[in-house]
Design a protein around this motif. Structure first.
Motif, PDB file in Angstrom:
ATOM      1  N   PHE A   1       0.825  -1.201   0.000  1.00  0.00           N
ATOM      2  CA  PHE A   1       0.000   0.000   0.000  1.00  0.00           C
ATOM      3  C   PHE A   1       0.866   1.260   0.000  1.00  0.00           C
ATOM      4  N   ASN A   2       1.927   1.265   0.766  1.00  0.00           N
ATOM      5  CA  ASN A   2       2.789   2.446   0.835  1.00  0.00           C
ATOM      6  C   ASN A   2       3.539   2.675  -0.477  1.00  0.00           C
ATOM      7  N   LEU A   3       4.045   1.610  -1.093  1.00  0.00           N
ATOM      8  CA  LEU A   3       4.723   1.760  -2.376  1.00  0.00           C
ATOM      9  C   LEU A   3       3.752   2.199  -3.469  1.00  0.00           C
ATOM     10  N   PHE A   4       2.545   1.637  -3.432  1.00  0.00           N
ATOM     11  CA  PHE A   4       1.537   2.027  -4.416  1.00  0.00           C
ATOM     12  C   PHE A   4       1.118   3.485  -4.206  1.00  0.00           C
ATOM     13  N   GLY A   5       0.999   3.891  -2.936  1.00  0.00           N
ATOM     14  CA  GLY A   5       0.672   5.282  -2.644  1.00  0.00           C
ATOM     15  C   GLY A   5       1.765   6.233  -3.116  1.00  0.00           C
ATOM     16  N   ASP A   6       3.032   5.854  -2.931  1.00  0.00           N
ATOM     17  CA  ASP A   6       4.139   6.679  -3.428  1.00  0.00           C
ATOM     18  C   ASP A   6       4.097   6.786  -4.951  1.00  0.00           C
ATOM     19  N   GLY A   7       3.776   5.657  -5.608  1.00  0.00           N
ATOM     20  CA  GLY A   7       3.683   5.681  -7.062  1.00  0.00           C
ATOM     21  C   GLY A   7       2.556   6.574  -7.544  1.00  0.00           C
ATOM     22  N   LEU A   8       1.411   6.539  -6.871  1.00  0.00           N
ATOM     23  CA  LEU A   8       0.300   7.412  -7.245  1.00  0.00           C
ATOM     24  C   LEU A   8       0.654   8.879  -7.026  1.00  0.00           C
TER      25      LEU A   8
END
Length: 342
Positions: free
Chosen positions: A323-330
């Protein structure tokens, strides 16, 4: 007087259709904001992998409503504390054996389990299938996170837009309310709710809903203060557009990136908060399972049966990291300037 420069006679001849008319043409494909963000997101391999990992966990967790290896709450003391056993795999740790008194023994044979009986991640101290309970617990954690995020969106976005749009004394008063709420620890809120309600999903969701929307509201309010001074918003006001129409037509589309990014960071925070409450015994109660209760049960036998704690801990860690990596990507996809600022 300078000499006149004469151009050749053929300088003004018309070009034919095939004479590279577009050789110096500079153009790019027309993309919407969402398409451009998706193009940038696909370049971030970590974010894309994290996205598919989250999709995989969602499918497994909610797919277990239709099919599950075993009943997650079914107690079978005869098969208590069995190690993982994968059919056809002879590797220690996955073949149903464990070390007792310095010797490796077949735990399934000692328990009288037939060759057709196997538990992919082993069983707990009551003989319940650990894989089924992890799937059930992951689903509980995701449901709590999604519902809490719904309150975060509805309350936080509405509160932030209204506060930023009104400004003045209304904005000042509403921000003081947020500061009062932020001064109350989440743990105090959940304990007070438990005194009124019984421990469970309802009390956890209400606790997160009571305090979790404040961060979203402050971010949305800050962006609203900036956007409402833009020319297109002032033009809409001049043309007599209502505040509600301006909010839905101009503010929300321009706030979408902030809302989506904050949502992706709200979900893992809610999952971790639920796991923490269940771990210390004031969250989800038995016989229901959550990742927190599984960690609490597993740490009791960690010295002798570490797999009972390792597997739920690995699942929780993977979900949080994804979730944190995906949030950073977004964040980088919706706001390319954040990369240069970082």
């Amino acid at each position: 007087m300078a000499d006149e420069i004469k151009l050749p006679a053929g300088s003004f001849d018309k070009l034919t259709k095939g004479d590279n008319l577009d050789s110096e043409k500079i153009a790019a494909p027309s993309l919407t904001f969402a398409q451009d963000a998706w193009r940038r997101l696909k370049k971030n391999k970590g974010a894309v992998i994290s996205m598919w990992i989250l999709v995989f966990f969602f499918i497994l967790a909610f797919g277990s409503l239709i099919w599950s290896p075993h009943n997650p709450n079914a107690v079978n003391p005869q098969f208590a504390n069995l190690p993982p056993k994968w059919p056809g795999v002879g590797i220690n740790g996955f073949n149903g054996t464990l070390v007792q008194a310095g010797h490796r023994v077949n735990a399934y044979a000692q328990a009288g389990a037939g060759s057709s009986i196997h538990y992919w991640l082993g069983t707990d101290y009551l003989g319940r299938d650990l894989l089924s309970r992890i799937l059930f617990g992951t689903r509980i954690s995701l449901i709590i996170a999604v519902v809490a995020t719904f309150f975060d969106l509805t309350i936080g976005v509405t509160y932030g837009i209204f506060s930023g749009w009104k400004g003045g004394r209304v904005d000042t008063f509403m921000q003081r309310v947020i500061e009062i709420i932020l001064s109350i620890p989440n743990l105090v809120v959940i304990v007070l709710l438990i005194l009124i309600l019984k421990p469970g999903m309802t009390s956890i969701i209400l606790a997160i809903a009571f305090t979790g929307w404040t961060t979203m509201a402050r971010l949305v309010r800050a962006q609203t203060l900036e956007i409402k001074e833009q020319e297109y918003v002032l033009a809409a006001e001049t043309l007599g557009e209502s505040s509600w129409k301006i909010a839905f037509k101009h503010l929300l589309p321009n706030l979408s990136s902030v809302i989506i990014i904050q949502t992706m960071f709200t979900i893992p925070n809610a999952i971790f908060f639920e796991a923490l409450l269940s771990y210390i015994g004031i969250g989800i109660s038995s016989p229901k399972a959550s990742l927190g209760t599984l960690l609490n049960d597993g740490q009791k036998n960690f010295q002798f049966l570490p797999y009972q704690m390792w597997y739920p801990a690995i699942v929780l860690s993977i979900i949080m990291i994804a979730f944190n990596l995906f949030g950073d990507g977004l964040r980088d996809a919706f706001d390319p300037q954040s990369q240069s600022r970082g």
